[in-house]
Motif scaffolding. Structure first.
Motif, PDB file in Angstrom:
ATOM      1  N   VAL A   6     -53.747  65.834  66.933  1.00 15.49           N
ATOM      2  CA  VAL A   6     -52.848  67.179  67.580  1.00 15.49           C
ATOM      3  C   VAL A   6     -54.044  68.042  68.072  1.00 15.49           C
ATOM      4  O   VAL A   6     -54.876  68.670  67.436  1.00 15.49           O
ATOM      5  CB  VAL A   6     -51.933  67.705  66.681  1.00 15.49           C
ATOM      6  CG1 VAL A   6     -51.423  68.811  67.251  1.00 15.49           C
ATOM      7  CG2 VAL A   6     -51.078  66.684  66.059  1.00 15.49           C
ATOM      8  N   CYS A   7     -53.672  68.582  69.413  1.00 14.96           N
ATOM      9  CA  CYS A   7     -54.493  69.742  69.913  1.00 14.96           C
ATOM     10  C   CYS A   7     -53.414  70.838  70.597  1.00 14.96           C
ATOM     11  O   CYS A   7     -52.178  70.514  70.203  1.00 14.96           O
ATOM     12  CB  CYS A   7     -55.616  69.144  70.765  1.00 14.96           C
ATOM     13  SG  CYS A   7     -55.183  68.442  72.364  1.00 14.96           S
ATOM     14  N   SER A   8     -53.715  71.198  71.459  1.00 20.08           N
ATOM     15  CA  SER A   8     -52.652  72.279  72.371  1.00 20.08           C
ATOM     16  C   SER A   8     -52.154  71.625  73.411  1.00 20.08           C
ATOM     17  O   SER A   8     -50.730  71.553  73.081  1.00 20.08           O
ATOM     18  CB  SER A   8     -53.569  73.655  72.800  1.00 20.08           C
ATOM     19  OG  SER A   8     -54.111  74.421  71.730  1.00 20.08           O
ATOM     20  N   ARG A   9     -52.783  71.136  74.252  1.00 19.04           N
ATOM     21  CA  ARG A   9     -51.895  70.459  75.414  1.00 19.04           C
ATOM     22  C   ARG A   9     -52.026  69.027  75.500  1.00 19.04           C
ATOM     23  O   ARG A   9     -51.398  68.512  76.543  1.00 19.04           O
ATOM     24  CB  ARG A   9     -52.423  71.099  76.663  1.00 19.04           C
ATOM     25  CG  ARG A   9     -52.109  72.745  76.874  1.00 19.04           C
ATOM     26  CD  ARG A   9     -52.752  73.293  78.106  1.00 19.04           C
ATOM     27  NE  ARG A   9     -54.174  73.106  77.736  1.00 19.04           N
ATOM     28  CZ  ARG A   9     -55.440  73.244  78.625  1.00 19.04           C
ATOM     29  NH1 ARG A   9     -54.958  73.547  80.098  1.00 19.04           N
ATOM     30  NH2 ARG A   9     -56.674  72.980  78.307  1.00 19.04           N
ATOM     31  N   ASN A  10     -52.784  68.167  74.639  1.00 16.02           N
ATOM     32  CA  ASN A  10     -52.740  66.980  74.607  1.00 16.02           C
ATOM     33  C   ASN A  10     -53.089  66.267  76.014  1.00 16.02           C
ATOM     34  O   ASN A  10     -52.738  65.152  76.337  1.00 16.02           O
ATOM     35  CB  ASN A  10     -51.133  66.346  74.186  1.00 16.02           C
ATOM     36  CG  ASN A  10     -51.236  64.748  73.987  1.00 16.02           C
ATOM     37  OD1 ASN A  10     -50.309  64.174  74.511  1.00 16.02           O
ATOM     38  ND2 ASN A  10     -52.088  64.127  73.270  1.00 16.02           N
ATOM     39  N   GLN A  11     -54.247  66.849  76.271  1.00 11.56           N
ATOM     40  CA  GLN A  11     -54.771  66.363  77.614  1.00 11.56           C
ATOM     41  C   GLN A  11     -56.153  65.843  77.395  1.00 11.56           C
ATOM     42  O   GLN A  11     -56.674  65.050  78.018  1.00 11.56           O
ATOM     43  CB  GLN A  11     -54.690  67.627  78.628  1.00 11.56           C
ATOM     44  CG  GLN A  11     -53.298  68.056  79.298  1.00 11.56           C
ATOM     45  CD  GLN A  11     -53.258  68.944  80.252  1.00 11.56           C
ATOM     46  OE1 GLN A  11     -54.333  69.978  80.121  1.00 11.56           O
ATOM     47  NE2 GLN A  11     -52.756  69.061  81.047  1.00 11.56           N
ATOM     48  N   TRP A  12     -56.845  66.675  76.670  1.00 17.86           N
ATOM     49  CA  TRP A  12     -58.266  66.410  76.438  1.00 17.86           C
ATOM     50  C   TRP A  12     -58.610  65.870  75.012  1.00 17.86           C
ATOM     51  O   TRP A  12     -59.122  64.571  74.813  1.00 17.86           O
ATOM     52  CB  TRP A  12     -59.354  67.664  76.988  1.00 17.86           C
ATOM     53  CG  TRP A  12     -59.119  67.829  78.426  1.00 17.86           C
ATOM     54  CD1 TRP A  12     -58.748  66.843  79.217  1.00 17.86           C
ATOM     55  CD2 TRP A  12     -59.355  69.020  78.867  1.00 17.86           C
ATOM     56  NE1 TRP A  12     -58.534  67.807  80.344  1.00 17.86           N
ATOM     57  CE2 TRP A  12     -58.779  68.922  80.370  1.00 17.86           C
ATOM     58  CE3 TRP A  12     -59.466  70.430  78.482  1.00 17.86           C
ATOM     59  CZ2 TRP A  12     -59.344  70.011  81.324  1.00 17.86           C
ATOM     60  CZ3 TRP A  12     -59.852  71.234  79.167  1.00 17.86           C
ATOM     61  CH2 TRP A  12     -59.563  71.147  80.690  1.00 17.86           C
ATOM     62  N   ARG A  13     -58.664  66.776  73.900  1.00 17.00           N
ATOM     63  CA  ARG A  13     -59.185  66.417  72.517  1.00 17.00           C
ATOM     64  C   ARG A  13     -58.238  65.458  72.039  1.00 17.00           C
ATOM     65  O   ARG A  13     -58.620  64.290  71.612  1.00 17.00           O
ATOM     66  CB  ARG A  13     -59.203  67.671  71.816  1.00 17.00           C
ATOM     67  CG  ARG A  13     -60.407  68.707  72.304  1.00 17.00           C
ATOM     68  CD  ARG A  13     -60.303  70.077  71.457  1.00 17.00           C
ATOM     69  NE  ARG A  13     -59.132  70.578  71.873  1.00 17.00           N
ATOM     70  CZ  ARG A  13     -58.771  71.748  71.355  1.00 17.00           C
ATOM     71  NH1 ARG A  13     -59.590  71.996  70.238  1.00 17.00           N
ATOM     72  NH2 ARG A  13     -57.630  72.562  71.642  1.00 17.00           N
ATOM     73  N   SER A  14     -57.086  65.757  71.800  1.00 10.63           N
ATOM     74  CA  SER A  14     -56.132  64.712  71.173  1.00 10.63           C
ATOM     75  C   SER A  14     -56.046  63.272  71.998  1.00 10.63           C
ATOM     76  O   SER A  14     -55.785  62.317  71.482  1.00 10.63           O
ATOM     77  CB  SER A  14     -54.917  65.316  70.712  1.00 10.63           C
ATOM     78  OG  SER A  14     -54.032  65.498  71.906  1.00 10.63           O
ATOM     79  N   ALA A  15     -55.786  63.428  73.481  1.00 12.41           N
ATOM     80  CA  ALA A  15     -55.799  62.375  74.202  1.00 12.41           C
ATOM     81  C   ALA A  15     -56.970  61.306  74.192  1.00 12.41           C
ATOM     82  O   ALA A  15     -57.027  60.265  73.985  1.00 12.41           O
ATOM     83  CB  ALA A  15     -55.481  63.037  75.690  1.00 12.41           C
TER      84      ALA A  15
END
Length: 105
Positions: A6-15
Motif C-alpha cells: 500500500v502507498c498513496s496513489r498505487n502508481q509507483w511504490r506499491s505498483a
C-alpha cells in the motif's frame, strides 16, 4: 502467504512492489493506494484478503487503521519507511524493496 502493498496513489511504490513479487512461487500479491485518486483504492475486501500488509509510510498505516479498524484489527501491518521519491520500477526503489521486504518472505 497473501501480501498487500500500500502507498498513496498505487502508481509507483506499491505498483512496483506488486510487479516485483507477483510471480513469487509462494506468495499472492496485490497493491492498492489510500488516496481518492489511487489507481486501485484500498478497501475492506483487500484488507480481509491479505495475510500481511506492507505500507510505505506511517500515514498509510494510520489511514488503514482509521478507515478499516475492524478489518485491520488482527492484521500485521509493516511500515517500510519508503518515501514517495521514486518512479515506477526505479532501480533504487527496487533495491529498497529487496532490502526491506526480503526478511519477511
Amino acid at each position: 502467504m497473501i501480501i498487500l502493498f500500500v502507498c498513496s496513489r498505487n502508481q509507483w511504490r506499491s505498483a512496483t512492489a506488486e510487479t516485483l513479487y507477483k510471480n513469487h512461487p509462494y506468495h499472492q500479491v496485490r497493491s492498492a493506494g489510500t488516496a481518492a485518486s489511487a489507481r486501485v483504492k484500498i478497501n475492506a475486501k483487500l484488507i480481509i484478503w491479505a495475510d500481511l500488509i506492507f505500507v510505505m509510510e506511517k500515514k498509510h498505516k494510520q489511514r488503514i487503521n482509521e478507515r478499516f479498524a475492524a478489518e485491520a484489527t488482527e492484521k500485521e501491518i509493516i511500515v517500510l519507511n519508503i518515501p514517495d521519491d521514486y518512479q515506477y520500477m526505479d532501480e533504487e526503489l527496487i533495491a529498497e524493496f529487496n532490502a526491506k521486504v526480503h526478511e519477511y518472505l
